[in-house]
Design a protein around this motif. Sequence first.
Motif, PDB file in Angstrom:
ATOM      1  N   LEU A 106       0.824  -1.208   0.000  1.00  0.00           N
ATOM      2  CA  LEU A 106       0.000   0.000   0.000  1.00  0.00           C
ATOM      3  C   LEU A 106       0.864   1.267   0.000  1.00  0.00           C
ATOM      4  O   LEU A 106       0.570   2.199  -0.770  1.00  0.00           O
ATOM      5  N   PRO A 107       1.910   1.381   0.822  1.00  0.00           N
ATOM      6  CA  PRO A 107       2.737   2.599   0.746  1.00  0.00           C
ATOM      7  C   PRO A 107       3.311   2.858  -0.647  1.00  0.00           C
ATOM      8  O   PRO A 107       3.391   4.007  -1.084  1.00  0.00           O
ATOM      9  N   GLU A 108       3.691   1.793  -1.364  1.00  0.00           N
ATOM     10  CA  GLU A 108       4.177   1.983  -2.733  1.00  0.00           C
ATOM     11  C   GLU A 108       3.113   2.615  -3.621  1.00  0.00           C
ATOM     12  O   GLU A 108       3.391   3.523  -4.414  1.00  0.00           O
ATOM     13  N   ILE A 109       1.897   2.124  -3.515  1.00  0.00           N
ATOM     14  CA  ILE A 109       0.818   2.626  -4.363  1.00  0.00           C
ATOM     15  C   ILE A 109       0.438   4.050  -3.973  1.00  0.00           C
ATOM     16  O   ILE A 109       0.149   4.887  -4.836  1.00  0.00           O
ATOM     17  N   LEU A 110       0.445   4.350  -2.690  1.00  0.00           N
ATOM     18  CA  LEU A 110       0.176   5.718  -2.267  1.00  0.00           C
ATOM     19  C   LEU A 110       1.218   6.673  -2.845  1.00  0.00           C
ATOM     20  O   LEU A 110       0.882   7.783  -3.293  1.00  0.00           O
ATOM     21  N   ALA A 168      -9.269   3.735  14.116  1.00  0.00           N
ATOM     22  CA  ALA A 168      -7.861   3.925  13.775  1.00  0.00           C
ATOM     23  C   ALA A 168      -7.602   5.189  12.958  1.00  0.00           C
ATOM     24  O   ALA A 168      -6.525   5.770  13.050  1.00  0.00           O
ATOM     25  N   ALA A 169      -8.585   5.588  12.158  1.00  0.00           N
ATOM     26  CA  ALA A 169      -8.412   6.751  11.275  1.00  0.00           C
ATOM     27  C   ALA A 169      -9.712   7.540  11.226  1.00  0.00           C
ATOM     28  O   ALA A 169     -10.378   7.605  10.196  1.00  0.00           O
ATOM     29  N   PRO A 170     -10.123   8.140  12.331  1.00  0.00           N
ATOM     30  CA  PRO A 170     -11.433   8.791  12.393  1.00  0.00           C
ATOM     31  C   PRO A 170     -11.609   9.929  11.400  1.00  0.00           C
ATOM     32  O   PRO A 170     -12.740  10.274  11.046  1.00  0.00           O
ATOM     33  N   GLN A 171     -10.505  10.497  10.918  1.00  0.00           N
ATOM     34  CA  GLN A 171     -10.600  11.617   9.998  1.00  0.00           C
ATOM     35  C   GLN A 171     -10.792  11.169   8.558  1.00  0.00           C
ATOM     36  O   GLN A 171     -11.072  12.005   7.683  1.00  0.00           O
ATOM     37  N   ARG A 172     -10.648   9.868   8.269  1.00  0.00           N
ATOM     38  CA  ARG A 172     -10.765   9.373   6.904  1.00  0.00           C
ATOM     39  C   ARG A 172     -12.215   8.989   6.590  1.00  0.00           C
ATOM     40  O   ARG A 172     -12.856   8.286   7.372  1.00  0.00           O
ATOM     41  N   PRO A 173     -12.736   9.410   5.451  1.00  0.00           N
ATOM     42  CA  PRO A 173     -14.090   8.993   5.076  1.00  0.00           C
ATOM     43  C   PRO A 173     -14.150   7.476   4.927  1.00  0.00           C
ATOM     44  O   PRO A 173     -13.207   6.845   4.429  1.00  0.00           O
ATOM     45  N   ARG A 174     -15.260   6.893   5.370  1.00  0.00           N
ATOM     46  CA  ARG A 174     -15.390   5.438   5.318  1.00  0.00           C
ATOM     47  C   ARG A 174     -16.817   5.062   4.937  1.00  0.00           C
ATOM     48  O   ARG A 174     -17.762   5.826   5.127  1.00  0.00           O
ATOM     49  N   LEU A 218      -2.102   3.565   9.541  1.00  0.00           N
ATOM     50  CA  LEU A 218      -0.727   4.032   9.715  1.00  0.00           C
ATOM     51  C   LEU A 218      -0.097   4.397   8.371  1.00  0.00           C
ATOM     52  O   LEU A 218       0.572   5.432   8.236  1.00  0.00           O
ATOM     53  N   ALA A 219      -0.328   3.551   7.359  1.00  0.00           N
ATOM     54  CA  ALA A 219       0.220   3.835   6.025  1.00  0.00           C
ATOM     55  C   ALA A 219      -0.341   5.126   5.451  1.00  0.00           C
ATOM     56  O   ALA A 219       0.347   5.844   4.711  1.00  0.00           O
ATOM     57  N   LEU A 220      -1.572   5.451   5.806  1.00  0.00           N
ATOM     58  CA  LEU A 220      -2.231   6.638   5.272  1.00  0.00           C
ATOM     59  C   LEU A 220      -1.877   7.925   6.018  1.00  0.00           C
ATOM     60  O   LEU A 220      -2.200   9.022   5.542  1.00  0.00           O
ATOM     61  N   GLU A 221      -1.232   7.824   7.166  1.00  0.00           N
ATOM     62  CA  GLU A 221      -0.975   9.021   7.980  1.00  0.00           C
ATOM     63  C   GLU A 221      -0.325  10.160   7.199  1.00  0.00           C
ATOM     64  O   GLU A 221      -0.747  11.316   7.321  1.00  0.00           O
ATOM     65  N   PRO A 222       0.692   9.905   6.374  1.00  0.00           N
ATOM     66  CA  PRO A 222       1.314  11.034   5.663  1.00  0.00           C
ATOM     67  C   PRO A 222       0.619  11.394   4.344  1.00  0.00           C
ATOM     68  O   PRO A 222       1.037  12.344   3.676  1.00  0.00           O
ATOM     69  N   TYR A 223      -0.422  10.688   3.987  1.00  0.00           N
ATOM     70  CA  TYR A 223      -1.037  10.867   2.667  1.00  0.00           C
ATOM     71  C   TYR A 223      -2.073  11.978   2.716  1.00  0.00           C
ATOM     72  O   TYR A 223      -2.959  11.990   3.577  1.00  0.00           O
ATOM     73  N   ASP A 224      -1.989  12.922   1.762  1.00  0.00           N
ATOM     74  CA  ASP A 224      -2.935  14.035   1.779  1.00  0.00           C
ATOM     75  C   ASP A 224      -3.792  14.111   0.523  1.00  0.00           C
ATOM     76  O   ASP A 224      -4.450  15.125   0.275  1.00  0.00           O
ATOM     77  N   GLY A 225      -3.828  13.053  -0.274  1.00  0.00           N
ATOM     78  CA  GLY A 225      -4.694  13.021  -1.444  1.00  0.00           C
ATOM     79  C   GLY A 225      -6.097  12.572  -1.080  1.00  0.00           C
ATOM     80  O   GLY A 225      -6.353  12.095   0.034  1.00  0.00           O
TER      81      GLY A 225
END
Length: 256
Positions: free
Chosen positions: A96-100, A158-164, A133-140
Motif C-alpha cells: 500500500l505505501p508503494e501505491i500511495l 484507527a483513522a477517524p478523519q478518513r471517510p469510510r 498508519l500507512a495513510l498518515e502522511p497521505y494528503d490526497g
Amino acid sequence: MTHLPASLLTSPIAHRALHDSARQRPENSRAAIRAAIAAGYGIEIDIQPSADGVPMVFHDYDLARLTNQNGPFRQRSAHDLSQIGLKGCDETIPTLPEILALVAGRVPLLIEVKDQDGALGPSVGPLERAVALALEPYDGPVALMSFNPHSVAALAAAAPQRPRGLTTCSFDAAHWSLVPRATRARLRDIPDYDRTGACFISHQADDLTRPRVAELKAQGAAILCWTIRTPQQDAAARRIADNITFEGYEPAAIHA
C-alpha cells in the motif's frame, strides 16, 4: 461524520485500477494504476495483509489466480510477496505505501479492506490499524470501505478523519457460503451504517433497487456501485447511484 471527497463522485472509479490483461495490466498492479491516472479515473484497490502485517495491494485470499504460485496470501511475508510476479506482466505484488507514493493524490483512491475474520465477524483490527498508519502522511483524496462492518468500525477508531463506507450487496448464499445465514440476512438491510459513522455505501449494481438503498440516499448517504461493465449498465445504475465502479470498458467521459 466525515464526507466522501467530491472527486469520488465525479470521476468514474476503475475497479482494481484500469486493468487489462491484453495490455499487460493485471488488476491492482502498478501498470493498471498508472493507466487509470493517465485517463483521469478514480481508482479502487483491495488490501490483504502479509504474514508480518504489511498492507499489500491484492484482491484474493489465495495466490493462485493472479500469480504463478499458490497458497494462502497471508502466510507469506511482505518481502516474499514483493518478489512474487503477477501473471501477465513483469511486475510483482505492491505494498500500500508503494501505491500511495505512485498515486500521490493525482486521482481519488477508494480502498477496500478485505475481511480477515472469515465470516464478516469481529476478529479484525490489525490490518485496519496498519492501513491507517500507512495513510498518515497521505494528503490526497481517499476513502476506506469493507464488506465487514466490524472492519469499518475498526477503521473509524484507527483513522477517524478518513471517510469510510460499507461495501454492500444482496449477500446471496452462492457467493457468501462461509458467512452464516443469519449474518447474511442481517447485513442485507445495511443496519450498521450509522453505527460505523459511514458516509457512503458501495452497493452491488444489480441490487440498487433495494429499498434500504433509497432510504440511505434520502438520508444523505453517497451511493456508489459495483461492478459496471458496459455503457448500458452505467446508464441504468446512474438512475440511482452517484458514481460507478467499472471494468472491461472505459467510460467515454468524466461525469459531472
